[in-house]
Design a protein around this motif. Structure first.
Motif, PDB file in Angstrom:
ATOM      1  N   UNK A 255       0.818  -1.212   0.000  1.00  0.00           N
ATOM      2  CA  UNK A 255       0.000   0.000   0.000  1.00  0.00           C
ATOM      3  C   UNK A 255       0.856   1.268   0.000  1.00  0.00           C
ATOM      4  N   UNK A 256       1.852   1.409   0.897  1.00  0.00           N
ATOM      5  CA  UNK A 256       2.706   2.608   0.829  1.00  0.00           C
ATOM      6  C   UNK A 256       3.422   2.756  -0.515  1.00  0.00           C
ATOM      7  N   UNK A 257       3.900   1.635  -1.075  1.00  0.00           N
ATOM      8  CA  UNK A 257       4.596   1.705  -2.363  1.00  0.00           C
ATOM      9  C   UNK A 257       3.644   2.134  -3.468  1.00  0.00           C
ATOM     10  N   UNK A 258       2.415   1.594  -3.441  1.00  0.00           N
ATOM     11  CA  UNK A 258       1.427   1.991  -4.443  1.00  0.00           C
ATOM     12  C   UNK A 258       1.086   3.469  -4.319  1.00  0.00           C
ATOM     13  N   UNK A 259       1.024   3.967  -3.092  1.00  0.00           N
ATOM     14  CA  UNK A 259       0.677   5.370  -2.880  1.00  0.00           C
ATOM     15  C   UNK A 259       1.772   6.311  -3.386  1.00  0.00           C
ATOM     16  N   UNK A 260       3.033   5.939  -3.160  1.00  0.00           N
ATOM     17  CA  UNK A 260       4.109   6.814  -3.641  1.00  0.00           C
ATOM     18  C   UNK A 260       4.195   6.738  -5.168  1.00  0.00           C
ATOM     19  N   UNK A 261       3.866   5.566  -5.732  1.00  0.00           N
ATOM     20  CA  UNK A 261       3.769   5.479  -7.190  1.00  0.00           C
ATOM     21  C   UNK A 261       2.611   6.308  -7.707  1.00  0.00           C
ATOM     22  N   UNK A 358       6.303   4.361 -16.961  1.00  0.00           N
ATOM     23  CA  UNK A 358       6.793   3.089 -16.436  1.00  0.00           C
ATOM     24  C   UNK A 358       8.193   3.274 -15.861  1.00  0.00           C
ATOM     25  N   UNK A 359       9.038   4.031 -16.567  1.00  0.00           N
ATOM     26  CA  UNK A 359      10.364   4.306 -16.017  1.00  0.00           C
ATOM     27  C   UNK A 359      10.263   5.079 -14.715  1.00  0.00           C
ATOM     28  N   UNK A 360       9.352   6.051 -14.648  1.00  0.00           N
ATOM     29  CA  UNK A 360       9.178   6.825 -13.421  1.00  0.00           C
ATOM     30  C   UNK A 360       8.832   5.902 -12.257  1.00  0.00           C
ATOM     31  N   UNK A 361       7.923   4.955 -12.493  1.00  0.00           N
ATOM     32  CA  UNK A 361       7.570   4.004 -11.448  1.00  0.00           C
ATOM     33  C   UNK A 361       8.732   3.120 -11.045  1.00  0.00           C
ATOM     34  N   UNK A 362       9.529   2.713 -12.018  1.00  0.00           N
ATOM     35  CA  UNK A 362      10.704   1.879 -11.724  1.00  0.00           C
ATOM     36  C   UNK A 362      11.703   2.646 -10.870  1.00  0.00           C
ATOM     37  N   UNK A 363      11.979   3.888 -11.240  1.00  0.00           N
ATOM     38  CA  UNK A 363      12.934   4.700 -10.486  1.00  0.00           C
ATOM     39  C   UNK A 363      12.469   4.922  -9.051  1.00  0.00           C
ATOM     40  N   UNK A 388       0.886   3.732 -12.931  1.00  0.00           N
ATOM     41  CA  UNK A 388       0.104   3.497 -14.140  1.00  0.00           C
ATOM     42  C   UNK A 388      -1.383   3.406 -13.837  1.00  0.00           C
ATOM     43  N   UNK A 389      -1.733   2.842 -12.683  1.00  0.00           N
ATOM     44  CA  UNK A 389      -3.136   2.795 -12.298  1.00  0.00           C
ATOM     45  C   UNK A 389      -3.720   4.181 -12.115  1.00  0.00           C
ATOM     46  N   UNK A 390      -2.941   5.089 -11.526  1.00  0.00           N
ATOM     47  CA  UNK A 390      -3.410   6.455 -11.318  1.00  0.00           C
ATOM     48  C   UNK A 390      -3.605   7.193 -12.634  1.00  0.00           C
ATOM     49  N   UNK A 391      -2.854   6.828 -13.668  1.00  0.00           N
ATOM     50  CA  UNK A 391      -2.963   7.497 -14.968  1.00  0.00           C
ATOM     51  C   UNK A 391      -3.990   6.807 -15.864  1.00  0.00           C
ATOM     52  N   UNK A 420      -5.242   0.218  -6.265  1.00  0.00           N
ATOM     53  CA  UNK A 420      -5.108   1.339  -5.319  1.00  0.00           C
ATOM     54  C   UNK A 420      -4.906   2.649  -6.075  1.00  0.00           C
ATOM     55  N   UNK A 421      -4.001   2.635  -7.065  1.00  0.00           N
ATOM     56  CA  UNK A 421      -3.747   3.853  -7.840  1.00  0.00           C
ATOM     57  C   UNK A 421      -4.975   4.347  -8.574  1.00  0.00           C
ATOM     58  N   UNK A 422      -5.794   3.414  -9.103  1.00  0.00           N
ATOM     59  CA  UNK A 422      -6.983   3.804  -9.851  1.00  0.00           C
ATOM     60  C   UNK A 422      -8.134   4.215  -8.946  1.00  0.00           C
ATOM     61  N   UNK A 423      -8.155   3.675  -7.725  1.00  0.00           N
ATOM     62  CA  UNK A 423      -9.288   3.914  -6.828  1.00  0.00           C
ATOM     63  C   UNK A 423      -9.259   5.306  -6.192  1.00  0.00           C
ATOM     64  N   UNK A 424      -8.065   5.850  -6.002  1.00  0.00           N
ATOM     65  CA  UNK A 424      -7.965   7.151  -5.339  1.00  0.00           C
ATOM     66  C   UNK A 424      -8.390   8.244  -6.312  1.00  0.00           C
TER      67      UNK A 424
END
Length: 454
Positions: A255-261, A358-363, A388-391, A420-424
């Motif tokens: 969850x924390x990792x998904x939120x920072x992504x 995708x690179x942004x998420x990897x970094x 990617x879910x948020x976008x 999580x990214x898509x739900x917020x």
């Protein structure tokens, strides 16, 4: 003879589907090959030659391959001038992937007028270091080519008008080397093309036959792409991560990792809104906008080199070097990359946003791993899927796009983080507006484009 006409046309259609997929795969490979060679020239060969010349003619003033000149700034400004001037003179403007797919879905075709100019317009920003992906311009070019072929084959039957949709999906499969994404997207209606009452256009194949048709196109595209890559080198695609561990710590940090992504996804949307306002104020000053885009791109690149380019090659470099970069720099790079991509697009450096995001998420994932001590691949999977879910706002399609990037055990992590990214919900100030047509110009999500075209 009449009795055999339909089976013969069906067989010819299947052969054309395989050929269309192969052509799409070959075109993607050729585009990537030219892009790789061009980037190598501008960013490796040319600065080395400049350094040699500076050493010969300006001894004591030059130091290193860039000499005393801010080489990235010069290249990006020159690139901005060329991109802006080309746009002003030709009007060739590659559209976002979502816009292309929206038009293909609504009209069943894509314009092939000026397709050569469109190809060059898609290539130029990539050569000069644009923080954009190749998928937008490439998909439009391939959709146009497939429409051209379909128009000339339609006398054999209405089915041949479907080559545009088929070629577009084959291109997506090859671009991302993600067969599941390319296969499921059309069957789920992502790019099907209802014809608004036009007779003899919608092929209306039963599900089994439709599945077979898409599999043929995907197989042809991947075969051509991989074969050419093996023989001549080059090629691209999403990164592949191995050695993933998902223990108690990694599960607790999903969850924390998904939120920072997700924060990177928000940065993307905020930048899309802000840079869109700026572009609107600047009006039709194509050259001025492109030069400004080049200046900002170069400034970011000189401070954080990994913020430039599409991100595929940089991801592979990051796999080997992230330990030496530091958590703060990695997270900052990912956030800046996510914000820089829509800025480039709005300033006329047109392209896609999938590869850079995708690179942004990897970094960010690597940085998060260094902060927490958790498994790096698990953190990368969660952060990338959250971004990617948020976008994209579509967890299933996000998971299908990324599923080939990570080991099987990462599927649950990817789906959960994407959800999580898509739900917020996005703040209203930066949420993309629903388009008033079949496609958006820039920055929209696949879901919104579909809704607009239905």
């Amino acid at each position: 003879m009449t009795n055999f006409s339909k089976p013969i046309n069906r067989a010819l259609f299947v052969l054309c589907v395989i050929a269309t997929g192969s052509i799409a795969g070959a075109f993607v490979w050729a585009f990537f090959f030219l892009m790789d060679k061009g980037i190598e020239f501008f960013w490796s060969t040319l600065p080395a030659l400049i350094g040699q010349a500076a050493d010969a003619y300006l001894p004591g003033l030059a130091e290193g391959p860039f000499g005393f000149l801010p080489y990235p700034l010069i290249v990006c400004i020159v690139g901005g001038l060329l991109i802006g001037y080309f746009d002003k003179k030709t009007g060739a403007r590659p559209e976002e992937l979502t816009a292309v797919m929206g038009k293909v879905k609504k009209d069943g075709r894509y314009s092939y007028e000026g397709i050569g100019k469109l190809s060059l317009a898609a290539l130029l920003p990539l050569l000069f270091g644009g923080s954009i992906g190749p998928e937008a311009g490439l998909t439009g070019v391939i959709a146009g080519l497939c429409t051209w072929v379909g128009d000339r084959m339609r006398r054999f039957g209405a089915d041949f008008r479907a080559l545009t949709t088929i070629g577009t999906q084959a291109a997506l499969t090859t671009l991302f080397t993600a067969p599941l994404y390319g296969f499921v997207a059309p069957l789920a209606g992502t790019a099907d093309a209802p014809k608004d009452g036009e007779s003899g256009v919608d092929i209306k194949l039963p599900r089994a036959q439709k599945t077979f048709v898409y599999l043929c196109a995907i197989a042809g595209a991947l075969a051509a792409f991989l074969l050419l890559g093996d023989v001549f080198g080059g090629g691209m695609g999403l990164p592949r991560f191995t050695g993933m561990e998902v223990g108690a710590l990694e599960a607790a940090l999903v969850i924390p990792a998904a939120l920072i992504g997700c924060a990177a996804g928000w940065a993307f949307h905020a930048s899309t809104w802000a840079s869109g306002k700026l572009a609107s104020r600047m009006g039709e000053r194509s050259v001025a906008k492109a030069v400004l885009g080049g200046i900002v791109l170069a400034a970011c690149g000189m401070a954080m080199p990994y913020t430039m380019f599409a991100g595929e090659a940089q991801t592979h470099l990051l796999m080997d070097s992230y330990l030496a970069i530091g958590a703060g720099a990695l997270i900052a790079t990912g956030l800046v990359k996510a914000a820089l991509t829509p800025f480039c697009i709005q300033m006329g450096w047109r392209g896609g946003h999938f590869f850079p995001l995708i690179f942004a998420g990897v970094s960010i994932g690597y940085g998060f791993s260094l902060l927490t001590g958790a498994d790096s691949v698990s953190c990368v999977a969660a952060c990338t899927a959250g971004c990617m879910g948020a976008v994209m706002r579509q967890p299933v399609m996000t998971a299908l796009l990324l599923i080939m990037c990570f080991p099987v055990k990462g599927v649950v992590v990817t789906i959960a983080a994407a959800a999580i990214g898509a739900a917020i919900p996005l703040p209203k100030a930066i949420a993309p507006c629903k388009p008033q047509g079949s496609a958006q110009k820039n920055g929209g999500t696949l879901q919104e484009t579909e809704e607009a075209s239905e």
